[in-house]
Design a protein around this motif. Sequence first.
Motif, PDB file in Angstrom:
ATOM      1  N   ILE A   1       0.856  -1.182   0.000  1.00 27.67           N
ATOM      2  CA  ILE A   1       0.000   0.000   0.000  1.00 27.67           C
ATOM      3  C   ILE A   1       0.896   1.237   0.000  1.00 27.67           C
ATOM      4  O   ILE A   1       1.789   1.365   0.841  1.00 27.67           O
ATOM      5  N   LYS A   2       0.664   2.102  -1.003  1.00 26.97           N
ATOM      6  CA  LYS A   2       1.498   3.301  -1.107  1.00 26.97           C
ATOM      7  C   LYS A   2       0.618   4.523  -1.317  1.00 26.97           C
ATOM      8  O   LYS A   2      -0.502   4.414  -1.797  1.00 26.97           O
ATOM      9  N   ALA A   3       1.160   5.685  -0.972  1.00 30.89           N
ATOM     10  CA  ALA A   3       0.487   6.946  -1.274  1.00 30.89           C
ATOM     11  C   ALA A   3       1.100   7.482  -2.558  1.00 30.89           C
ATOM     12  O   ALA A   3       2.262   7.866  -2.576  1.00 30.89           O
TER      13      ALA A   3
ATOM     14  N   ASP B   1     -10.168   6.743 -10.838  1.00 32.87           N
ATOM     15  CA  ASP B   1      -9.187   7.179  -9.838  1.00 32.87           C
ATOM     16  C   ASP B   1      -7.814   6.603 -10.186  1.00 32.87           C
ATOM     17  O   ASP B   1      -7.660   5.900 -11.192  1.00 32.87           O
TER      18      ASP B   1
ATOM     19  N   ILE C   1      -6.385  16.607 -11.217  1.00 29.25           N
ATOM     20  CA  ILE C   1      -7.361  16.031 -10.289  1.00 29.25           C
ATOM     21  C   ILE C   1      -6.881  14.650  -9.849  1.00 29.25           C
ATOM     22  O   ILE C   1      -6.964  14.290  -8.678  1.00 29.25           O
ATOM     23  N   LEU C   2      -6.355  13.876 -10.796  1.00 24.88           N
ATOM     24  CA  LEU C   2      -5.764  12.578 -10.454  1.00 24.88           C
ATOM     25  C   LEU C   2      -4.235  12.604 -10.609  1.00 24.88           C
ATOM     26  O   LEU C   2      -3.525  12.077  -9.765  1.00 24.88           O
TER      27      LEU C   2
ATOM     28  N   HIS D   1      -1.957  14.689 -10.132  1.00 22.27           N
ATOM     29  CA  HIS D   1      -1.159  15.326  -9.077  1.00 22.27           C
ATOM     30  C   HIS D   1      -1.768  15.170  -7.687  1.00 22.27           C
ATOM     31  O   HIS D   1      -1.339  15.839  -6.753  1.00 22.27           O
ATOM     32  N   ALA D   2      -2.787  14.341  -7.542  1.00 24.00           N
ATOM     33  CA  ALA D   2      -3.391  14.132  -6.223  1.00 24.00           C
ATOM     34  C   ALA D   2      -2.937  12.780  -5.686  1.00 24.00           C
ATOM     35  O   ALA D   2      -3.083  11.757  -6.353  1.00 24.00           O
ATOM     36  N   MET D   3      -2.392  12.825  -4.474  1.00 31.87           N
ATOM     37  CA  MET D   3      -1.914  11.590  -3.861  1.00 31.87           C
ATOM     38  C   MET D   3      -3.086  10.826  -3.264  1.00 31.87           C
ATOM     39  O   MET D   3      -3.950  11.422  -2.628  1.00 31.87           O
ATOM     40  N   GLN D   4      -3.153   9.534  -3.488  1.00 39.50           N
ATOM     41  CA  GLN D   4      -4.179   8.709  -2.851  1.00 39.50           C
ATOM     42  C   GLN D   4      -3.578   7.350  -2.487  1.00 39.50           C
ATOM     43  O   GLN D   4      -2.462   7.025  -2.872  1.00 39.50           O
ATOM     44  N   ARG D   5      -4.375   6.580  -1.777  1.00 36.02           N
ATOM     45  CA  ARG D   5      -3.937   5.238  -1.385  1.00 36.02           C
ATOM     46  C   ARG D   5      -4.005   4.315  -2.598  1.00 36.02           C
ATOM     47  O   ARG D   5      -5.044   4.206  -3.236  1.00 36.02           O
TER      48      ARG D   5
END
Lengths: 193, 389
Positions: free
Chosen positions: B3-5, B138, B168-169, B171-175
């Motif tokens: 699992i990474k950000a 996403d 929106i995706l 440059h946006a960090m998510q799990r």
Amino acid sequence: MKDIIEIRWHGRGGQGAKTAALLFGEAALDTGMYIQAFPEYGPERTGAPVQSFNRLSKKPIRIHSGITNPDIVLVLDPTLVKKVNVLEGLPEDGVIIINTSKSPQEIREELGIQGRKVFTVDAYDIAMRTIGRPIPNTPMLGALIKATGILDFEKMLESVRAKLQRKFRTRPEIVDKNIEAIKLAYQETKGEE
Amino acid sequence: MKIKALTANEAMAEAMRQINPDVVAAYPITPATEIVQHFASFVADGLVTTEFVPVESEHSAMSACIGAAAAGARVMTSTASQGLALMHEVLYIAAALRLPIVICEINRALSAPINIHCDHSDTFGARDSGWIQIYSEDSQEAYDSVIQAVKIAEEAFLPVMVTADGFILSHAMQRIEVLEDEEVKEFLGEPKTPYTVLDTDNPITVGPLDLQDYFFEHKRQEAEAMRLAPPIIEKVGKEFGERFGRYYGLVDPYRLEDAEVAVVVMGSTAGTAKEVVDKLREEGKPAGLLRMRVLRPLPLKEIVENLRDKKVIGVMDRAEGMSGFGGPLYTEIRSGLYDVPSHPPLYNYIYGLGGRDIKPEEIEEIFKELFDAAAGKEIPLVNYKGVRE
């Protein structure tokens, strides 16, 4: 806890508002949360007002719109409070954390803040004492945890340390100084009586 | 699994590292720059064995990709917006030569006025080029789809572009759940190529002049390959799901079965709109959503099956088709439902051009207008949401 906690960071270009949001997002991820961390992308100029954002949730986050009603606002530069509407969209029960040498009461009077919870921390002073340069972003992480208890402090420290160690592989002393700054900010953050 | 950000750019670059293509030829462009930048670091750090070709333009990038793929290599690149537009003429050549090239594409508006933010006009511009198009909701899907795209391309012998919304995706960090390198390698297997110009025992010519005598037959075959692509995309999405737990199809229906009013939407806005659907459902309103994951080939059967019995449909377009009659997705869905007897009325909502934020409240307004239309109120066929006028 609300389904999704939303955070807005105000800074000036070069102060590390984006990095703060990324460090905090990753720390929250390390505690098992779902996260988003994203900056506002406009024309980027050193010193100009900038924003960055976090979403945190125990469930997968599907929403991809901008954040207009944050639960928590952090202000990395004291001069921004009169330049930018830092209270915009912050609800009555929202939290605002400001880097300033002033007390929460003084800030509340200065801004005419009704409701909300106000916290202050002198992040520049802390950064000068530890890092040796007025970089407010890492101390504000300590203030954020102190004010909200949103993450476990020790776990956050551990995550930030690991991330900074990757970034400053050849300069370990920078990591230690930043960690020290976060700890001091955690101790010195002032709330209201 | 780790699992990474990660941002979509980082996640797509990570997928490329794990795919370890034979050749990557690329020219960086905002907001896809980081994909090329990260991949170049992987090359410099020796983490991939890829022949990386830094070219002088996107036109050259795709041309180099075509040459390498015709030689039998597994080939990838990345671009966005003006970069994809500059590739335009060579995109058709990659598709017509049936070369399984994969583009990691970040959706960004086309100039003018100059804008670096998200809309879908760039990939809509390449809609008819013969490339399979997969849009991501996403960054997890962007990562997963890039891996699937390699397999789809090598089974359909058609090139594939996987898109993610700019900033929106991108440059946006998510799990993100990142697969193990070995899992990706096993899933993909050995590269499959339609032919190679390097087989000197069986010499072939690629891309010669093809006039009135055979051009039509070749185009007919290319169209047939696109017609046969949907089951391949579905099979690969299912196999990915069986191995890794995340299933993907041509479309993504959400609370649609008993919905009376539905919106059709692509990209990251689908996630925001799903939240709105949940809210409306809690209020007892029968709302639903169809996300178009694949736009080319057009999943006609799925459009009909999912939308035929709805009372009213709203199609959300993050592009203006300049046709004088709404956005490109609108005309596609409208045409797709033409053969359904007494098909539902369809309304178009153009939104989010040049990265204009689309808020849940605005999507709720769209649903409200559609429910009003279902109750008999007259509303315009083509609407603009979130514009000042």
